[in-house]
Each structure stands twice: as structure tokens, then as C-alpha cells.
Design a protein around this motif. Structure first.
Motif, mmCIF file in Angstrom:
data_model
loop_
_atom_site.group_PDB
_atom_site.id
_atom_site.type_symbol
_atom_site.label_atom_id
_atom_site.label_comp_id
_atom_site.label_asym_id
_atom_site.label_seq_id
_atom_site.Cartn_x
_atom_site.Cartn_y
_atom_site.Cartn_z
ATOM 1 N N GLN A 42 1.130 -0.982 0.202
ATOM 2 C CA GLN A 42 -0.099 -0.475 -0.206
ATOM 3 C C GLN A 42 1.106 0.738 0.113
ATOM 4 O OE1 GLN A 42 -3.804 0.031 2.923
ATOM 5 N NE2 GLN A 42 -3.346 2.089 2.521
ATOM 6 N N ASP A 43 1.753 1.671 0.933
ATOM 7 C CA ASP A 43 2.787 2.331 0.910
ATOM 8 C C ASP A 43 3.735 2.545 0.524
ATOM 9 O OD1 ASP A 43 1.441 3.014 3.004
ATOM 10 O OD2 ASP A 43 3.039 2.918 4.363
ATOM 11 N N LEU A 44 4.228 2.262 -0.827
ATOM 12 C CA LEU A 44 5.250 1.682 -1.695
ATOM 13 C C LEU A 44 4.344 2.219 -3.015
ATOM 14 C CD1 LEU A 44 7.165 1.161 -3.344
ATOM 15 C CD2 LEU A 44 6.937 -1.274 -3.922
ATOM 16 N N VAL A 45 2.379 1.695 -3.561
ATOM 17 C CA VAL A 45 1.883 1.944 -4.723
ATOM 18 C C VAL A 45 1.639 3.664 -4.504
ATOM 19 C CG1 VAL A 45 -0.280 1.502 -5.657
ATOM 20 C CG2 VAL A 45 1.161 -0.571 -5.320
ATOM 21 N N GLU A 46 1.429 4.199 -3.057
ATOM 22 C CA GLU A 46 0.510 5.527 -3.173
ATOM 23 C C GLU A 46 1.488 6.279 -3.177
ATOM 24 O OE1 GLU A 46 -1.163 5.276 1.239
ATOM 25 O OE2 GLU A 46 -2.742 4.294 0.854
ATOM 26 N N ALA A 47 3.055 6.116 -2.797
ATOM 27 C CA ALA A 47 3.735 6.926 -3.210
ATOM 28 C C ALA A 47 4.139 6.488 -4.737
ATOM 29 C CB ALA A 47 5.218 6.724 -2.177
ATOM 30 N N TYR A 48 4.158 5.343 -5.171
ATOM 31 C CA TYR A 48 4.337 5.862 -6.851
ATOM 32 C C TYR A 48 3.369 6.597 -6.988
ATOM 33 C CZ TYR A 48 4.204 3.763 -11.411
ATOM 34 O OH TYR A 48 4.664 3.252 -12.573
ATOM 35 N N LEU A 94 10.657 6.434 -2.731
ATOM 36 C CA LEU A 94 10.366 5.330 -3.380
ATOM 37 C C LEU A 94 11.560 4.196 -3.290
ATOM 38 C CD1 LEU A 94 8.374 6.914 -6.328
ATOM 39 C CD2 LEU A 94 7.720 4.711 -4.803
ATOM 40 N N LYS A 95 12.515 4.796 -3.518
ATOM 41 C CA LYS A 95 14.036 3.882 -3.486
ATOM 42 C C LYS A 95 14.097 3.038 -2.484
ATOM 43 C CE LYS A 95 16.594 6.299 -6.405
ATOM 44 N NZ LYS A 95 17.422 6.940 -7.024
#
Length: 356
Positions: A42-48, A94-95
Motif C-alpha cells: 500500500q505505502d509503495l503504491v501510494e507513493a508511486y 520509493l527507493k
């Protein structure tokens, strides 16, 4: 990196569909598996998605700069630097989110605090540190369950105290607390007013599941004895205390805080399982690379990591050179500033290593 992010977003969308599928909902174990995977992304997709949206805004603004509307150009010139700065911050985020996640991060932890050099004073500081961590856990609405405690002298200190801290992400938050904590202060028994230096060892161990560490009952020697409390007085009149010795490793775990022998044995086995898993992880890390930098300051229980100086009201974390002058507040459980600074430091270090 961005192809991988796109693949993750696609998987995230697939999971959303699966989680609303009646066939999946009717199977709790399958549903939980997909729900966890969805939550992990979730956090990764929202940031992307925020990155993609910001990047699209920058492209639109650059198109407007090539147009003929002078008023719009002025607005865009003010907006572009802010958008580019935001894009850079999102790329760094993201990294970090793409770094391999510690599989233990979501686990509960065993907190083990032991007195080192310093006699009664070290024992008293064991109690101080335990209260600090217990109050920090309370602030986060985590549960603290004392597994065993070994009083030191008659001054209220401990030779050792072990507790299970249950809460979401407990290991990810506390894992950098392992090491030697040094205290500098005037002991209550010191008549000359001299400052003494004592040391206490803290170990943070992730709770291990039975499937992760299988213990052969034939490898255990289990002794029972009568529990004792302060001053050697009996806590109860039954032989409920339990001492478990793991014969292959000579690890010994005792538990006497419960009145039930069965409960003490169950708690002792939990601690033993955590210690065995910790030993396996340390061995694997050493085999992978004896010079692995990320291990320094994160799991070495022989390293002096922090000093609590009472005369100056100062706390210094030696790994990151952080010094704070709010010792009393920190000992009251307000250790979030140190926790966050350590997490940022070690994440940045891991990111640099992954790039290099």
C-alpha cells in the motif's frame, strides 16, 4: 526501478479484485494472505502514484512554458522548482520502500535487559531502562508481559528482566536498541558525591513461531523448583518455577513469574525459541559477510551504543553522534526522537549500499 514499480501497482490492483471476490472471502486463510500482501504494497503504491501524478504536472508545466501565455508562464516558473523538489523526495522515498524488508519487522519482541559492570547501580539502571521501554510501549498501546525477573539486592534493581512486547511493528521500531547502554551518575550509596559509570546490556529479539524454530523435546532438560521473590521469600508454596536447558547449545532459560508451572514452561519455551532463532540469524549474517556494515550498531550486544549522563541531563547515541539534553523526558518513555533518527540513519545506509 520504474518497471518494477509498475509491476507492483498491477499486482496491487489484482489483489484489490481478489479481496472482493466471494470465493476468496469465503476462505479466511487465503483472504488473510492476500490482505497482508495488499497491505505490504500500500505505502509503495501510494507513493508511486503520487510520483506519477507529480511527474505529469511537471510535463504539463514544461509544455505551458513553450506556449504564448506570459501570465501562465510566470505561474509555472514559480511552481516548477517546488514540483521538482517534491519529485526528488518521492523518488528517494520509493527507493527506501523498495529496499528488502526485514522479515521480522512486523513481529512482537522479547526485551532482555541485564546488569553489567557497576553492581547495585547497574541493577537499578536495569529497572530504569525497563520502565523507559514499558512507558514507550504504553504510549503506542502495545502490551508488555514480564516473562521473568531476577531482583538484585534490596534496592529495587534487577540482575535481569525479560519481557514480551506485543504490538504491530514492535521489532521494526525497537531493533536498534540492542547493545550496551552506559549510565553516568552519583549512586544513592555514594557518600562522597563521586560520579560512577555502570553498564547495562539490552537485547531485542523477534518472537519466533514454532514453525520457524522446531525444538526437539529430547534436546531439553526441564527442571522445576520453588519460586522465590525479594529477600528470598517464597512467592508461592508450589514448585512452579521452570528452568529449561537446551542441551545442544547449553542455552538456559528460567521463568517463575506465573503461579502455574504450565504457564512458566510455555513462556520459557517462547524465550528459548527466540534466542535460538537469533543465534541462527547471527550465524547466517557472519557467514554471508564478517565485515557486513549494517550489523554494526543494530545487533551487536557487545557494542556500547548509548550513554545516559545524569549530571549533564544528556543522552548520547554514539552510532549516529546524536546528543539530546532531555534525559528525564527520555527515561519517561519519550524515546521517539532517538528511534526515528536511528531508523533514518540505517535506512540511508542501506540505500547507499544498495546503490553502490
Amino acid at each position: 526501478m520504474f518497471k518494477r514499480l509498475k509491476d507492483i501497482e498491477t499486482r496491487y490492483e489484482d489483489l484489490e479484485g481478489l479481496l472482493s471476490n466471494p470465493d476468496v472471502v469465503s476462505k479466511p486463510s487465503v483472504y488473510q494472505k492476500y490482505a497482508k500482501e495488499h497491505s505490504d504494497f500500500q505505502d509503495l503504491v501510494e507513493a508511486y502514484r503520487e510520483y506519477e501524478k507529480t511527474n505529469a504536472r511537471i510535463e504539463e508545466d514544461q509544455t505551458l512554458l513553450r506556449g504564448n501565455d506570459d501570465e501562465l508562464k510566470e505561474i509555472v516558473k514559480e511552481e516548477l522548482p517546488q514540483l521538482k523538489e517534491k519529485l526528488e523526495l518521492l523518488e528517494n522515498k520509493l527507493k527506501l520502500l523498495l529496499l528488502p524488508k526485514d522479515p521480522n519487522d512486523d513481529k512482537n519482541v522479547f526485551l532482555e535487559i541485564r546488569a553489567g559492570t557497576g553492581g547495585d547501580e547497574a541493577g537499578l539502571f536495569v529497572g530504569d531502562l525497563f520502565r523507559m521501554y514499558a512507558q514507550f510501549a504504553e504510549m503506542r498501546r502495545w502490551k508488555v508481559d514480564v516473562i521473568s525477573s531476577n531482583p538484585a539486592g534490596g534496592m529495587g534493581g534487577f540482575k535481569e528482566i525479560i519481557a514480551l512486547i506485543e504490538g504491530k511493528g514492535a521489532y521494526s521500531v525497537l531493533k536498534y536498541e540492542s547493545g550496551v547502554h552506559r549510565v553516568q551518575r552519583v549512586p544513592v550509596t555514594e557518600s562522597q558525591g563521586r560520579i560512577h559509570t555502570s553498564a547495562v546490556t539490552v537485547a531485542i529479539l523477534p518472537e519466533a513461531e514454532e514453525v520457524e524454530v522446531n525444538i526437539d523435546p529430547n534436546d531439553l532438560r526441564i527442571d522445576v523448583y520453588r519460586s522465590t521473590g525479594h529477600g528470598g521469600q517464597s512467592v508461592n508454596t508450589t514448585d512452579s518455577a521452570v528452568r529449561i536447558t537446551h542441551l545442544p547449545t547449553s542455552l538456559v532459560v528460567t521463568c517463575q513469574d506465573e503461579k502455574s508451572q504450565h504457564k512458566n514452561k510455555a513462556k520459557a519455551l517462547k524465550v528459548l525459541r527466540a534466542r535460538l532463532m537469533d543465534a541462527m540469524v547471527q550465524k547466517q549474517s557472519d557467514e554471508i559477510s564478517k565485515s557486513r556494515k549494517t550489523q554494526v550498531g543494530s545487533g551487536d550486544r557487545s557494542e556500547r551504543i548509548r550513554t545516559y549522563n545524569f549530571p549533564q541531563g544528556r543522552v548520547t547515541d554514539h552510532r549516529i553522534g546524536l546528543t539530546l539534553y532531555n534525559l528525564e523526558s527520555l527515561l519517561d518513555g519519550n524515546i521517539q526522537p532517538i528511534i526515528e533518527a536511528l531508523a533514518t540513519h540505517f535506512q540511508s545506509k542501506a540505500l547507499q549500499e544498495s546503490i553502490s
